[in-house]
Scaffold this motif. Structure first.
Motif, short mmCIF file in Angstrom:
data_model
loop_
_atom_site.label_atom_id
_atom_site.label_comp_id
_atom_site.label_asym_id
_atom_site.label_seq_id
_atom_site.Cartn_x
_atom_site.Cartn_y
_atom_site.Cartn_z
N ASP A 8 0.83 -1.21 0.00
CA ASP A 8 0.00 0.00 0.00
C ASP A 8 0.86 1.26 0.00
OD1 ASP A 8 -2.25 -1.54 0.01
OD2 ASP A 8 -2.63 -1.36 2.17
N VAL A 9 1.93 1.25 0.81
CA VAL A 9 2.80 2.42 0.88
C VAL A 9 3.51 2.64 -0.46
CG1 VAL A 9 4.89 3.36 1.94
CG2 VAL A 9 3.13 2.31 3.37
N ILE A 10 4.06 1.57 -1.02
CA ILE A 10 4.77 1.68 -2.30
C ILE A 10 3.83 2.14 -3.41
CG2 ILE A 10 5.92 0.33 -4.11
CD1 ILE A 10 7.29 -1.26 -1.92
N ALA A 12 1.37 4.07 -3.26
CA ALA A 12 0.98 5.47 -3.12
C ALA A 12 2.08 6.45 -3.51
CB ALA A 12 0.57 5.75 -1.67
N LEU A 13 3.29 5.95 -3.72
CA LEU A 13 4.41 6.84 -4.03
C LEU A 13 4.42 7.21 -5.52
CD1 LEU A 13 7.20 5.10 -1.91
CD2 LEU A 13 5.97 7.20 -1.38
N PRO A 14 4.74 8.48 -5.84
CA PRO A 14 4.68 8.93 -7.24
C PRO A 14 5.91 8.55 -8.07
CG PRO A 14 5.30 10.76 -5.81
CD PRO A 14 5.02 9.59 -4.91
N VAL A 15 6.98 8.08 -7.43
CA VAL A 15 8.18 7.69 -8.18
C VAL A 15 8.28 6.17 -8.19
CG1 VAL A 15 9.43 9.81 -7.67
CG2 VAL A 15 9.60 7.87 -6.09
N VAL A 17 9.34 2.61 -7.35
CA VAL A 17 9.87 2.00 -6.13
C VAL A 17 9.77 0.48 -6.24
CG1 VAL A 17 9.70 1.82 -3.62
CG2 VAL A 17 9.11 3.97 -4.75
N ASN A 30 5.57 -0.62 -7.66
CA ASN A 30 4.39 0.22 -7.90
C ASN A 30 4.19 0.48 -9.39
OD1 ASN A 30 6.42 2.04 -8.44
ND2 ASN A 30 5.83 3.52 -6.87
N LEU A 114 14.99 -1.37 -0.16
CA LEU A 114 14.02 -0.55 -0.87
C LEU A 114 14.78 0.25 -1.93
CD1 LEU A 114 10.93 0.00 -0.59
CD2 LEU A 114 11.55 2.10 0.59
N VAL A 116 14.51 3.13 -4.79
CA VAL A 116 13.72 4.25 -5.32
C VAL A 116 14.43 4.78 -6.57
CG1 VAL A 116 12.77 6.54 -4.86
CG2 VAL A 116 12.90 4.84 -3.02
N GLU A 118 14.34 7.61 -9.55
CA GLU A 118 13.80 8.89 -10.01
C GLU A 118 14.34 9.20 -11.40
OE1 GLU A 118 13.68 12.05 -6.83
OE2 GLU A 118 14.93 10.55 -5.79
#
Length: 364
Positions: A8-10, A12-15, A17, A30, A114, A116, A118
């Motif tokens: 759920d957290v991943i 919701a992230l816009p970049v 992940v 995501n 994790l 990330v 960009e």
């Protein structure tokens, strides 16, 4: 954090992940990661998803720091952060190389990492535009300055007592300084327009009156080149929300260009029309077309005409005193007015530059 919370957290992230477990397998990704790296990323070894040795080593060192040496940071990349690694790298994704900034950190409360990602393509493109812009400005100024230095040296030496050579060189120097001055003024104008582009002007402007004023100003100059300018369209009000000085600059630039580069047809026409509905503006609009009957422009050039310093014929443009910034300024001003600029032309068939501006809301 349980598996559901992690997903759920991943999500919701816009970049982009990725979550990697203790066996170096992707357990969560995501939508942004799928868009960047492809579908079906989960339940795969991380090394098959993102094949970059520095990133893979960073992930392995987060999973088992005692067994895997941390990646040696490249001096040209961002510094290693406490508890994780951040590097700027180029990855291959969907058949192309993409510059990205990747941060690798530990998964809270469990073994894993994790990742990330960009996408920094926009930053790289902006930096390239900046470099190109500086190079173009330098070239535009250096060429006439070099010539003028040569003329000054000649005037101080061999041509010191030659009146005809002196007059010729001074005339050239005057023309070059005039062009450099126009370039500086256009650069300042472009900078000012860009700084105001997000602030929509609110003053009521009658396009009919404004256009006819521009034509009256440029008619003597056009007549001197054997070109007539006419205005077609209703005399009724054509009211838009605008900045009168900037809109005057738009039509001054377009008409002046039509006279300079399309004047071989002997006639330039400005046509005003009201559009009941302009699809791109989602409502009624006023359109002003600047039409010449000159030699036209090949279709290959049309998409790039509003780029800074782009010229169809560089030599002719410089001879005419052009700076290569006029249409870029027009594009930014029209954009600030929430309008559209369209360019239509065929070789041998003349050109049409169309400025479309939304009707002022209280006049619809």
């Amino acid at each position: 954090m349980n598996q559901t919370d992690l997903h759920d957290v991943i999500a919701a992230l816009p970049v982009a992940v990725l979550a990697v477990d203790g066996q170096a397998r992707v357990v969560a990704a995501n939508a942004a990661a799928n868009a960047l790296l492809g579908d079906h990323l989960t339940d795969r070894p991380f090394v098959t998803v993102l094949r970059h040795p520095v990133v893979v080593q960073a992930v392995d060192s987060m999973i088992d720091p005692a067994r895997v040496m941390p990646p040696v940071p490249d001096p040209s990349l961002a510094a290693v952060e406490s508890g994780g690694y951040r590097n700027r790298v180029i990855i291959s994704a969907r058949g192309r190389d993409i510059p990205v900034e990747i941060t690798v950190s530990g998964l809270p409360g469990r073994e894993g990492a994790l990742v990330v990602i960009e996408d920094s393509s926009g930053i790289e493109e902006a930096e390239q535009l900046r470099r190109d812009f500086v190079a173009n400005v330098s070239h535009e100024l250096r060429t006439p300055l070099t010539a003028m230095m040569g003329f000054i040296e000649t005037l101080r030496g061999p041509a010191r007592d030659d009146p005809s050579a002196r007059d010729k060189f001074l005339a050239i120097m005057e023309a070059e300084t005039g062009r450099m001055n126009r370039l500086v003024l256009d650069l300042l104008s472009l900078s000012r327009v860009e700084s105001e582009e997000r602030r929509r002007p609110a003053e009521a402007v009658d396009l009919g009156i404004l256009v006819r004023s521009v034509v009256a100003t440029l008619a003597p100059q056009a007549a001197g080149q054997g070109v007539s300018i006419s205005v077609e369209g209703p005399d009724s009000e054509a009211i838009v929300s605008g900045d009168p000085d900037q809109l005057t600059q738009v039509f001054h630039n377009l008409v002046e260009n039509a006279v300079k580069y399309g004047g071989s047809g002997g006639e330039v026409t400005l046509r005003l029309e009201r559009l009941a509905r302009e699809p791109t503006l989602r409502g009624p609009a006023h359109a002003v077309s600047v039409i010449d009957r000159g030699e036209g422009i090949e279709s290959i050039h049309l998409p790039r005409l509003t780029e800074r310093f782009y010229r169809v014929d560089s030599h002719r443009s410089r001879q005419q005193g052009g700076t290569g910034l006029g249409l870029a300024i027009v594009k930014h001003i029209v954009s600030r007015h929430r309008g559209k600029l369209r360019i239509e032309s065929e070789k041998g068939q003349g050109s049409r530059f169309i400025v479309i501006l939304p009707v002022r809301p209280d006049r619809r």
